[in-house]
Design a protein around this motif. Sequence first.
Motif, PDB file in Angstrom:
ATOM      1  N   LEU A  69      -7.846   4.034   4.816  1.00 20.52           N
ATOM      2  CA  LEU A  69      -8.788   3.192   4.074  1.00 20.52           C
ATOM      3  C   LEU A  69      -9.368   3.944   2.882  1.00 20.52           C
ATOM      4  N   ALA A  70      -9.699   5.226   3.077  1.00 28.51           N
ATOM      5  CA  ALA A  70     -10.261   6.020   1.975  1.00 28.51           C
ATOM      6  C   ALA A  70      -9.269   6.108   0.815  1.00 28.51           C
ATOM      7  N   VAL A  71      -7.995   6.303   1.138  1.00 26.41           N
ATOM      8  CA  VAL A  71      -6.954   6.401   0.104  1.00 26.41           C
ATOM      9  C   VAL A  71      -6.788   5.059  -0.614  1.00 26.41           C
ATOM     10  N   ILE A  72      -6.699   3.979   0.166  1.00 23.03           N
ATOM     11  CA  ILE A  72      -6.516   2.644  -0.405  1.00 23.03           C
ATOM     12  C   ILE A  72      -7.714   2.270  -1.279  1.00 23.03           C
ATOM     13  N   ALA A  73      -8.918   2.579  -0.790  1.00 18.74           N
ATOM     14  CA  ALA A  73     -10.129   2.246  -1.540  1.00 18.74           C
ATOM     15  C   ALA A  73     -10.204   3.025  -2.853  1.00 18.74           C
ATOM     16  N   LEU A  74      -9.787   4.287  -2.819  1.00 14.12           N
ATOM     17  CA  LEU A  74      -9.800   5.108  -4.030  1.00 14.12           C
ATOM     18  C   LEU A  74      -8.865   4.535  -5.085  1.00 14.12           C
ATOM     19  N   ALA A  87      -1.904  -2.019  -2.251  1.00 18.98           N
ATOM     20  CA  ALA A  87      -3.121  -1.514  -1.609  1.00 18.98           C
ATOM     21  C   ALA A  87      -3.693  -2.530  -0.636  1.00 18.98           C
ATOM     22  N   LEU A  88      -3.822  -3.784  -1.076  1.00 20.47           N
ATOM     23  CA  LEU A  88      -4.417  -4.811  -0.219  1.00 20.47           C
ATOM     24  C   LEU A  88      -3.522  -5.138   0.974  1.00 20.47           C
ATOM     25  N   SER A  89      -2.203  -5.158   0.768  1.00 19.92           N
ATOM     26  CA  SER A  89      -1.313  -5.459   1.894  1.00 19.92           C
ATOM     27  C   SER A  89      -1.249  -4.292   2.873  1.00 19.92           C
ATOM     28  N   LEU A  90      -1.365  -3.049   2.392  1.00 29.36           N
ATOM     29  CA  LEU A  90      -1.452  -1.898   3.304  1.00 29.36           C
ATOM     30  C   LEU A  90      -2.718  -1.990   4.146  1.00 29.36           C
ATOM     31  N   LEU A  91      -3.804  -2.420   3.533  1.00 37.04           N
ATOM     32  CA  LEU A  91      -5.052  -2.604   4.277  1.00 37.04           C
ATOM     33  C   LEU A  91      -4.881  -3.692   5.340  1.00 37.04           C
ATOM     34  N   THR A  92      -4.180  -4.773   4.972  1.00 37.93           N
ATOM     35  CA  THR A  92      -3.966  -5.890   5.891  1.00 37.93           C
ATOM     36  C   THR A  92      -3.180  -5.461   7.130  1.00 37.93           C
ATOM     37  N   THR A 150      -1.889  12.383  -2.829  1.00 41.47           N
ATOM     38  CA  THR A 150      -1.928  13.371  -1.739  1.00 41.47           C
ATOM     39  C   THR A 150      -2.303  12.699  -0.420  1.00 41.47           C
ATOM     40  N   GLY A 151      -3.322  11.850  -0.461  1.00 42.73           N
ATOM     41  CA  GLY A 151      -3.729  11.141   0.744  1.00 42.73           C
ATOM     42  C   GLY A 151      -2.691  10.149   1.221  1.00 42.73           C
ATOM     43  N   ALA A 152      -2.039   9.457   0.278  1.00 43.70           N
ATOM     44  CA  ALA A 152      -1.041   8.448   0.647  1.00 43.70           C
ATOM     45  C   ALA A 152       0.148   9.080   1.376  1.00 43.70           C
TER      46      ALA A 152
END
Length: 506
Positions: free
Chosen positions: A29-34, A136-141, A197-199
Amino acid sequence: MSHAAISTPEPDGPPGTPDQPDPHRWWALAVIALAQLMVVLDATIVNIALPSAQHDLHLTNGNRQWVVTAYTLAFGGLLLLGGRVADLVGRKRTFIFGLVGFAVASALGGASVNGAMLFGARALQGAFAAVLAPSALSLLTTTFSGGRDRAKAFGIYGAIAGAGAAIGLLLGGILTEYLDWRWCLYVNVLIAVLAVTGAVTQLSDRQGQQESHLDILGALLGCGGLVAIVYGVSQAETDGWSAPLVITLLIVGVVLLVTFGWWQKHAAHPMLPLHIIEDRNRSGSIITMALATLAMFGMFLFLTYYMQTVLDYSPMKTGFAYLPMSAMLIIASTQIAARLLHFIPPRLLMAPGMLIGAGGLYALTFIGTRSDYPTHILPGTLLLGFGIGLVFMPVMATATAGVAPQDSGVTSATVNTAQQVGGSIGTSLLNTIATTTTATYLASHLASAHSKQQQAQITNTGVVHGFTVATGWAAIFMVAGAVVAFTMVTGRAPKAREAEAEAASG
């Protein structure tokens, strides 16, 4: 046709179901939000830097708008294609590809030696953002597929989606004032390095659909239609809505999108399967998103101009003036909407949120040429931030729920498209209302001015009058969004559906 179900598990996604949550989900979530923050703030971060960039690169008043338009045109026009590519290739791959490309485009923009190079870099940024945002949004989903964790995650994501534009104005003011306008672009390189890096280390994803094919004709029709509409709307801001080019672009855009809808019924591998938008909860959420951003982005334009030109705020002071609104938006999204969504129907957050936001916009219609911030600007922006915070989170959670994993990318792109096109139309439509209202006011009042001081006072009053009328229309659009949310989004609370599912299985 199934209704959007916020807690529906994805049948063949990665570990991320309620029974087997992804162990890295909060880092993910931190990576996606960034990454999402980078995409959203880039729509506004250059606005405050624009005068400095115009001076350094010798841009004319006529073509300076392309610094903003090139980004929104590529972003809004290519979102559907980017979402479908994410579904076919794999979301994690396209997410990283989008981050790297966005960083390279940002570096090119920061190093620009002339206007053409800057315009091209901004268009490239928009193209890579069109790949990055739906990924990003679909990864969150798929990472948060159900339960209270999903509500918390979407609360954070919704807060960033809503507050990112205001954060961009603040960051743009700080970077321009203390470093250089180029750092408004270079800063993306630093953010992207952290996100990549986070991804690589934290994100998991299902493989792409290697057996499927991209709907080339659908891509041309859909993207062409969106580009024509976004371009037409951006031209309307400078040429007026009655200009032949604007009318032609809008007609061509509508015809292409109607043809796109017809083709999607007949294509073997449609780019946007129509069952996605035929669901009333999903389509209601998407329309609500478009109306919310239409009102909010128009307000950003006017309020920024008002504070800098009428109240003589510096760029940084203008940015700081938006901080309370951003804080209220984040609190409403993460502490209220995220906590309540699991227990109450989404429309009971969306509709009141739109009405509260409309109240905030209505409060801003009472400002004048000598209004002060604490009593005239702050109350309205706080109400708007609180209302939008209640709206964005359930809209995104509802619009992306209950979708098959292979369609989550294009569904996410549809939500992003509503946000982007709504913002573009809002900026141009409300700007037209403001400028024509101001022109009418000046035409009937300037003749009575007997000194330059009186002329300046009447001019300022006319500008503020145009702003307040346009803001009143923005409030009306928010009320319309409340009606759409309440009547179309009829899904029940996730907890009620979970209890029913348990009873049926027992």
